[in-house]
Scaffold this motif. Structure first.
Motif, PDB file in Angstrom:
ATOM      1  N   GLU A   1      -1.976  -7.015  -3.044  1.00 27.16           N
ATOM      2  CA  GLU A   1      -2.020  -5.602  -3.399  1.00 27.16           C
ATOM      3  C   GLU A   1      -3.307  -4.991  -2.847  1.00 27.16           C
ATOM      4  O   GLU A   1      -4.324  -5.673  -2.701  1.00 27.16           O
ATOM      5  N   ASP A   2      -3.266  -3.706  -2.547  1.00 21.91           N
ATOM      6  CA  ASP A   2      -4.337  -3.106  -1.745  1.00 21.91           C
ATOM      7  C   ASP A   2      -5.656  -2.887  -2.467  1.00 21.91           C
ATOM      8  O   ASP A   2      -6.634  -2.448  -1.861  1.00 21.91           O
ATOM      9  N   ASP A   3      -5.702  -3.194  -3.774  1.00 16.02           N
ATOM     10  CA  ASP A   3      -6.980  -3.052  -4.483  1.00 16.02           C
ATOM     11  C   ASP A   3      -7.716  -4.388  -4.609  1.00 16.02           C
ATOM     12  O   ASP A   3      -8.647  -4.531  -5.411  1.00 16.02           O
TER      13      ASP A   3
ATOM     14  N   SER B   1      -2.458   6.225  -0.357  1.00 16.63           N
ATOM     15  CA  SER B   1      -3.692   5.524  -0.750  1.00 16.63           C
ATOM     16  C   SER B   1      -4.441   5.045   0.495  1.00 16.63           C
ATOM     17  O   SER B   1      -4.526   3.850   0.786  1.00 16.63           O
TER      18      SER B   1
ATOM     19  N   ILE C   1       0.726  -4.052   6.947  1.00 19.63           N
ATOM     20  CA  ILE C   1       0.776  -3.130   5.812  1.00 19.63           C
ATOM     21  C   ILE C   1       2.233  -2.899   5.439  1.00 19.63           C
ATOM     22  O   ILE C   1       3.047  -2.530   6.276  1.00 19.63           O
TER      23      ILE C   1
ATOM     24  N   ASN D   1       0.828  -1.210   0.000  1.00 20.29           N
ATOM     25  CA  ASN D   1       0.000   0.000   0.000  1.00 20.29           C
ATOM     26  C   ASN D   1       0.861   1.259   0.000  1.00 20.29           C
ATOM     27  O   ASN D   1       1.772   1.398   0.804  1.00 20.29           O
TER      28      ASN D   1
ATOM     29  N   SER E   1       4.694  -0.697   3.269  1.00 25.00           N
ATOM     30  CA  SER E   1       4.736   0.599   2.571  1.00 25.00           C
ATOM     31  C   SER E   1       5.347   0.440   1.186  1.00 25.00           C
ATOM     32  O   SER E   1       6.537   0.122   1.052  1.00 25.00           O
TER      33      SER E   1
ATOM     34  N   ARG F   1      -7.743   2.808  -0.036  1.00 32.12           N
ATOM     35  CA  ARG F   1      -7.406   1.426  -0.373  1.00 32.12           C
ATOM     36  C   ARG F   1      -6.976   0.653   0.877  1.00 32.12           C
ATOM     37  O   ARG F   1      -7.385  -0.494   1.085  1.00 32.12           O
ATOM     38  N   LYS F   2      -6.141   1.294   1.689  1.00 41.05           N
ATOM     39  CA  LYS F   2      -5.680   0.634   2.913  1.00 41.05           C
ATOM     40  C   LYS F   2      -6.855   0.308   3.823  1.00 41.05           C
ATOM     41  O   LYS F   2      -6.942  -0.802   4.368  1.00 41.05           O
TER      42      LYS F   2
END
Length: 249
Positions: free
Chosen positions: A92-94, A12, A32, A8, A34, A15-16
């Motif tokens: 991935e964050d999406d 964003s 998380i 992430n 970075s 998203r997170k």
């Protein structure tokens, strides 16, 4: 419990929050990670690994700063996997998780042999490909895919696979997901779950940005690219034949 890392960008936040909420609802611990912002100055040292001349010669594209940051982020998590010497899951964050398939996969991980080093957790995005079962876990079917998935949205990775990805990634000239798809080069076989555990959340646009196509390419470079593509197809096909023959023996 296999460690989960979510890539992430600090900027964003939505998203997170979205992926954090999904994992919290499944009571799954995560960290998380970075992401590297390929646009930020000073540039991360890893971005020096990129060779634009090779990218334009063999791919007819220049990688965007977002793609380079994405590559660097995954690269650092491969290093993390080796460092902690434990399998990890990279997301991935999406990502949009499918609750039951994802939980089933998490529960089935102890059944997966060490020889299976990397497993994509989403649908293959190629137009044409084949797959066949190599392992039937309690609730998850693991398949071998004849072509890579064209994405790095989420995957399970062992330290042995991470080492191979690192060893064969000294020079970058394609996006990280395309590099991961070249299993005949990086020696990390292409496995995935038959039923997807997640997908890309359609409400989020890509943070990465797209490649820039090379312009006014010379005839020599055009010929090199065509030869490269043909060579890739032949090597992939031969690798898949060998893999299937080895399975029969």
């Amino acid at each position: 419990m296999t460690k989960i890392y979510v890539i992430n960008l600090k900027s964003s936040i939505e998203r997170k929050n979205n992926i954090s909420r999904q994992l919290d609802e499944l009571y799954l611990p995560f960290e998380i990670f970075s992401a590297i912002d390929g646009r930020a100055l000073p540039f991360h040292p890893l971005l020096k690994s990129y060779n634009d001349n090779l990218s334009q010669t063999y791919r007819a594209k220049t990688l965007s700063s977002g793609q380079l940051g994405c590559y660097a982020s995954h690269f650092l998590l491969w290093e993390k996997c080796v460092e902690i010497d434990q399998p990890i899951i990279v997301i991935e964050d999406d990502a949009l998780l499918y609750k039951n398939p994802f939980l089933n996969f998490m529960q089935d991980i102890p059944e997966i042999p060490d020889s299976i080093e990397c497993i994509r957790l989403f649908n293959n995005k190629r137009r044409k490909f084949k797959s066949y079962s190599v392992l039937e876990c309690n609730s998850t079917s693991i398949h071998k895919f004849t072509k890579g998935h064209m994405s790095a949205t989420a995957y399970f990775l062992r330290p042995s696979g991470a080492k191979k990805l690192l060893q064969n990634s000294k020079e970058w000239y394609m996006a990280v997901d395309i590099y991961m798809d070249r299993f005949w080069v990086n020696n990390v076989e292409c496995y995935g779950t038959k039923a997807p555990c997640l997908t890309n959340d359609p409400k989020f646009d890509s943070d990465i940005g797209y490649e820039k196509r090379a312009s006014n390419r010379s005839l020599i470079k055009k010929c090199k690219r065509e030869w490269f593509n043909l060579s890739e197809t032949i090597q992939r096909h031969l690798h898949n034949i060998k893999f299937k023959n080895d399975m029969k023996n």
